[in-house]
Design an enzyme around this catalytic site. Structure first.
Site, mmCIF file in Angstrom:
data_model
loop_
_atom_site.group_PDB
_atom_site.id
_atom_site.type_symbol
_atom_site.label_atom_id
_atom_site.label_comp_id
_atom_site.label_asym_id
_atom_site.label_seq_id
_atom_site.Cartn_x
_atom_site.Cartn_y
_atom_site.Cartn_z
ATOM 1 C CG ASP A 258 -1.872 -1.191 1.208
ATOM 2 O OD1 ASP A 258 -2.220 -1.652 0.099
ATOM 3 O OD2 ASP A 258 -2.261 -1.657 2.289
ATOM 4 C CB SER A 297 3.991 0.898 8.395
ATOM 5 O OG SER A 297 3.138 0.421 7.384
HETATM 6 O O1 RIB Z 1 -2.571 -4.352 2.603
HETATM 7 C C1 RIB Z 1 -2.740 -4.458 3.975
HETATM 8 C C2 RIB Z 1 -4.191 -4.361 4.319
HETATM 9 O O2 RIB Z 1 -4.873 -5.472 3.791
HETATM 10 C C3 RIB Z 1 -4.505 -4.374 5.786
HETATM 11 O O3 RIB Z 1 -4.505 -3.091 6.347
HETATM 12 C C4 RIB Z 1 -5.848 -5.085 5.843
HETATM 13 O O4 RIB Z 1 -6.887 -4.286 6.335
HETATM 14 C C5 RIB Z 1 -6.118 -5.566 4.437
HETATM 15 O O5 RIB Z 1 -6.968 -4.747 3.752
#
Ligand code: RIB
Length: 311
Positions: A258, A297
């Site tokens: 992310d 993070s």
């Molecule tokens: O990519 C990590 C995320 O995957 C976590 O925060 C969890 O909620 C899922 O969506």
């Protein structure tokens, strides 16, 4: 100079994080080491990443009306994000993720999406100006596909760059893929989407090549494939670049993808060239694994610059 604008259509979850020496086997009860509650959801994490890097971010998401929603709202509201289109659905629970983190920082996740799956095309309609005016639209796969398709249509009609982070892994309709400017799978997602296993950079190139021929050909047309410790591949109509992974002390890999996607979107919204944007995103992913929790993070720019300076 105006700030880069990023619109995110995606999930917002509460993450219930257990740390343990190892995963239990079937039928076993294991005593774990620690428990924490963090915010997460791939959509919110990516929105937080872009906002912390200075983008003007609009998040389009849906949460429930329960104690988990209160936790999420308080954190979402503390980020510099336009939350006008984070709607409440009283008939569904807030999305929840149960996450197990092992000592090497690797994670296993089960998501119960709840309200995330009630994000509709009508929710996109009310936010359409934010998508049309954005430099980049960023999406993942924890919300309904037809809703993503609608958001992508609006983006394509307005020259907004479409980045799809196809997580969690699933197959996708060809007409959706054909509208995506940048596809950012990890090795598992690239394997599912391309139908070929990806465990080496060579496998990655073959999968990226196959996927690049399926996405939109009129824009950046890039597959950015993250391979964990094996680095990241960027495959376009004209180039095939492999960047090594950046070595850092790994605490928790949750949310690294992310951070990568949020940073990639921000850098492209700033008009950085693709490879420069991928280098920046690669450092953002490395920064994220040094901290426990998903949203906590997401790095600030100083941390990314420090990593890029010292690598
Ligand atoms: O990519 C990590 C995320 O995957 C976590 O925060 C969890 O909620 C899922 O969506």
């Amino acid at each position: 100079m105006r700030n880069p604008k990023v619109a995110v259509v995606g999930s917002a979850n509460v993450d219930l994080v257990l740390r343990t020496e190892r995963m239990p086997i079937k039928g076993e009860t294991l005593i774990g080491d620690a428990f924490d509650i963090f915010t997460g959801g791939k959509g919110f994490n990516q929105a937080a990443a872009a906002a912390r890097l200075g983008a003007d971010v609009t998040l389009i998401a849906k949460i429930g009306d329960d104690p988990f929603a209160d936790i999420l709202r308080s954190v979402i509201d503390s980020e510099n994000i336009n939350t006008e289109f984070v709607k409440t659905d009283a008939d569904a629970g807030t999305g929840v993720a149960a996450i197990v983190v092992e000592p090497d920082g690797e994670n296993s996740i089960i998501v119960v999406p709840g309200a995330n799956m009630r994000l509709t095309p009508a929710d996109i309609d009310v936010a359409q100006n934010s998508i049309a005016e954005a430099d980049v639209l960023l999406l993942q796969l924890e919300t309904p596909i037809n809703t993503s398709e609608h958001a992508i249509e609006i983006a394509k009609a307005n020259e907004t760059i479409v980045i799809l982070d196809p997580a969690p892994a699933r197959s996708l309709p060809a007409n959706l893929l054909s509208q995506v400017d940048i596809l950012k799978p990890n090795e598992v997602e690239a394997g599912v989407l391309s139908g070929r296993a990806v465990s080496t950079p060579e496998d990655g190139v073959a999968a990226a090549k196959a996927l690049q021929s399926q996405i939109a050909s009129d824009g950046l047309s890039a597959v950015v494939l993250t391979l964990g410790q094996q680095g990241v591949l960027t495959y376009t109509q004209t180039q095939n670049t492999h960047l090594p992974a950046i070595a850092v002390d790994v605490v928790d890999t949750t949310g690294a993808g992310d951070a990568f996607s949020g940073a990639l979107a921000t850098a492209l919204a700033e008009d950085k060239p693709l490879i420069e944007a991928v280098i920046f995103a690669n450092a953002a992913g490395a920064a994220a694994v040094t901290t426990l929790g998903a949203t906590p993070s997401m790095p600030k720019r100083e941390k990314i610059e420090e990593i890029l300076t010292h690598k």
